[in-house]
Design an enzyme around this catalytic site. Structure first.
Site, PDB file in Angstrom:
ATOM      1  N   GLY A   1       5.506   3.347   0.642  1.00  0.00           N
ATOM      2  CA  GLY A   1       6.569   4.432  -0.427  1.00  0.00           C
ATOM      3  C   GLY A   1       5.874   4.312  -1.778  1.00  0.00           C
TER       4      GLY A   1
ATOM      5  N   SER B   1       0.687  -1.339   0.059  1.00  0.00           N
ATOM      6  CA  SER B   1      -0.133  -0.338   0.284  1.00  0.00           C
ATOM      7  C   SER B   1       1.571   1.302   0.005  1.00  0.00           C
ATOM      8  CB  SER B   1      -1.086   0.124   1.340  1.00  0.00           C
ATOM      9  OG  SER B   1       0.094   0.520   2.390  1.00  0.00           O
ATOM     10  N   LYS B   2      -0.065   2.444  -0.426  1.00  0.00           N
ATOM     11  CA  LYS B   2       1.198   3.877   0.123  1.00  0.00           C
ATOM     12  C   LYS B   2       1.816   3.891   0.876  1.00  0.00           C
ATOM     13  CE  LYS B   2      -1.882   6.191  -3.314  1.00  0.00           C
ATOM     14  NZ  LYS B   2      -2.740   7.428  -3.268  1.00  0.00           N
ATOM     15  N   ARG B   3       1.864   3.450   2.457  1.00  0.00           N
ATOM     16  CA  ARG B   3       2.156   3.219   3.235  1.00  0.00           C
ATOM     17  C   ARG B   3       3.587   2.680   2.986  1.00  0.00           C
ATOM     18  NH1 ARG B   3      -2.715   1.708   5.115  1.00  0.00           N
ATOM     19  NH2 ARG B   3      -1.789  -0.649   5.769  1.00  0.00           N
TER      20      ARG B   3
END
Length: 498
Positions: free
Chosen positions: A257, A253-255
């Site tokens: 990076g 996920s975007k967490r």
């Protein structure tokens, strides 16, 4: 066997995620290896979230990866239209066919009634299943509900005694009991279709022989098979590839990076490296080979070599692989690739002679793991002599005492006397000076590097000095001699407070 026809069907609601890119790649490799057709279809029925910008982004990412399509937007084909939203009449036609043949029915249940039934199931600690209240409504009952102004959806009539078996080409046979699906809705109150209906209709109309997608779609597959059977079609073969996780084994996920193809393109990664790396996520070739050309991937890719377990995306391994592909480029190609990143960082390079640019890129050598790395390892070449920054970590490591500052002031005279100012003469004169000082080479060269570049890593210092030129080197040594005493005192103070 009929000619292979596969499709990649993204929803234009965002960027092309790395997991979706791998799905597109597996479809493309399978089609190319089988001499088949690779189709791009846009599943854009979510008019609330679908955007033109997202669609252009996805198309651009696919093109950058080299995953060109044989049929689809911008290419055409005789099975279009290839935008799902443009196929509404066909979806409605098939829905009416199911209604007319008694394989689907109108449901007049309100949201409030359905929610009450869900809550009742929760209180009884049992899974909620639609009870089929509207399965066998009489004409009078339907007319009564419509007179009340109730909206109606359309549900598929599911044989609850049945069993759906997905003969998955990756996972093997996966059986689902029909009574776990209930009579699910596939047409909204506005007679607009839902995904699990549009997908099999479009697949059938486009002659799709194989549906290759992620395991997160496995729950959709039994429902889509039911539609194929209800409409008298043979379902395509299915292959559900494992998910792409982060290094901790969680969904990427975007967490974590950068997770979009565009992100990596903008960070200076090469498409051939990305294709190679994505292909190796859950797929293994012959032997221990890690680096594959596109043609080798086409020749070797088969679905039976795709694993069942989630793969883990490792940015460091991708960076290593990208460095390999960068290293295979000529100096001219690397210079072309690195140039845009220098400009993006604000460096004026258009007036720099081409041969000097290439020499700088060549000097950076195998430190160039991505094209964006050129800014780190060579940005100071294009920065005014009084404007490059000194890395605090470099000052802390190499300017701990007066000896380093004395190197900066003492070497100036030697540098000024070098003539001609070429690589061989610079190295010879500098090494003679170091030998005369009787100190370790690194304890002398590194302070000079930090003084003239602001950094403690980069190309050979002698290459750096020649490429900067004598006047720039002297100016930078003078600046360092004037500014570093104050900077190193400040750094020591901050170090003592930590």
């Amino acid at each position: 066997m009929d000619s292979v026809r596969v499709r990649f069907a993204p929803s234009p609601t965002g960027y092309l995620h790395l997991g979706s890119a791998r799905t597109a790649l597996f479809n493309w490799l399978f089609a190319r290896g089988q001499g088949g057709t690779y189709i791009l279809r846009v599943d854009d029925t979510d008019d609330q979230r679908s955007t033109e910008e997202s669609m252009r982004s996805i198309f651009g990412s696919l093109e950058w990866l080299g995953l060109t399509w044989d049929e689809g937007p911008g290419v055409g084909g005789d099975r279009g239209p290839y935008f799902q939203a443009q196929r509404l009449e066909r979806h409605q036609e098939c829905a009416r066919q199911l209604l007319d043949t008694g394989k689907a029915y109108y449901c007049y249940c309100t949201r409030e009634e359905l929610q009450a039934k869900r809550e009742h199931a929760v209180r009884e600690k049992r899974p909620y299943r639609y009870d089929g209240r509207c399965r066998e409504l009489s004409q009078d009952q339907r007319e009564h509900f419509e007179a009340e102004g109730r909206t109606k959806t359309v549900r598929l009539l599911v044989d609850r005694a049945g069993r759906i078996v997905v003969n998955d080409l990756i996972l093997g046979d996966v059986a689902v009991e029909a009574d776990t699906l209930d009579d699910f809705i596939f047409m909204k109150p506005n007679f607009g279709p839902l995904y699990n209906f549009t997908s099999p209709v479009d697949d059938a109309d486009m002659g799709i022989t194989h549906v290759i997608r992620g395991q997160d779609h496995m729950s959709n597959t039994p429902r889509q098979i039911l539609f194929c059977e209800a409409l008298g079609w043979t379902p395509p073969a299915f292959a559900h590839s494992p998910m792409v996780h982060n290094l901790q084994g969680r969904k990427l996920s975007k967490r974590d990076g950068a997770v979009g193809v565009e992100d990596y393109r903008d960070m200076g990664f090469l498409p051939e490296a990305m294709v190679n790396y994505l292909a190796r996520l859950a797929w293994s070739g012959e032997g221990e080979q890690e680096i594959f050309s596109v043609q080798e991937l086409v020749d070797q890719f088969t679905l039976d070599r795709v694993g069942k377990s989630p793969s883990r995306f490792d940015p460091k391994k991708l960076t290593w692989l990208n460095g390999h592909y960068v290293g295979e480029k000529t100096v001219a190609q690397r210079t072309d690739g690195a140039g845009p990143f220098l400009r993006r960082a604000g460096h004026e390079i258009d007036d720099v002679p081409r041969d000097k640019l290439e020499r700088i890129v060549d000097a950076v050598g195998d430190r160039l793991h991505t094209y964006a790395d050129i800014v780190t390892y060579a940005g100071y070449f294009f920065t005014p002599d009084d404007a490059y920054d000194f890395d605090p970590a470099a000052l802390k490591k190499w300017f701990k005492g007066p000896e380093a500052l004395s190197v900066v002031t003492d070497v100036r005279q030697t540098i000024a006397a070098i003539d001609p100012f070429d690589l061989a003469t610079i190295e010879e004169a500098t090494r003679e000076w170091i030998e005369h000082r009787g100190e370790k080479v690194i304890s002398v060269l590194q302070p000079i590097r930090v003084a003239v570049t602001g950094k403690m890593v980069g190309p050979s210092l002698f290459d750096v000095l020649e490429l900067l030129g004598k006047d720039a080197v002297l100016a930078r040594l003078d600046r360092a001699a004037a500014e570093l005493p104050g900077l190193t005192t400040q750094a020591d103070g901050e170090s003592g407070q930590s």
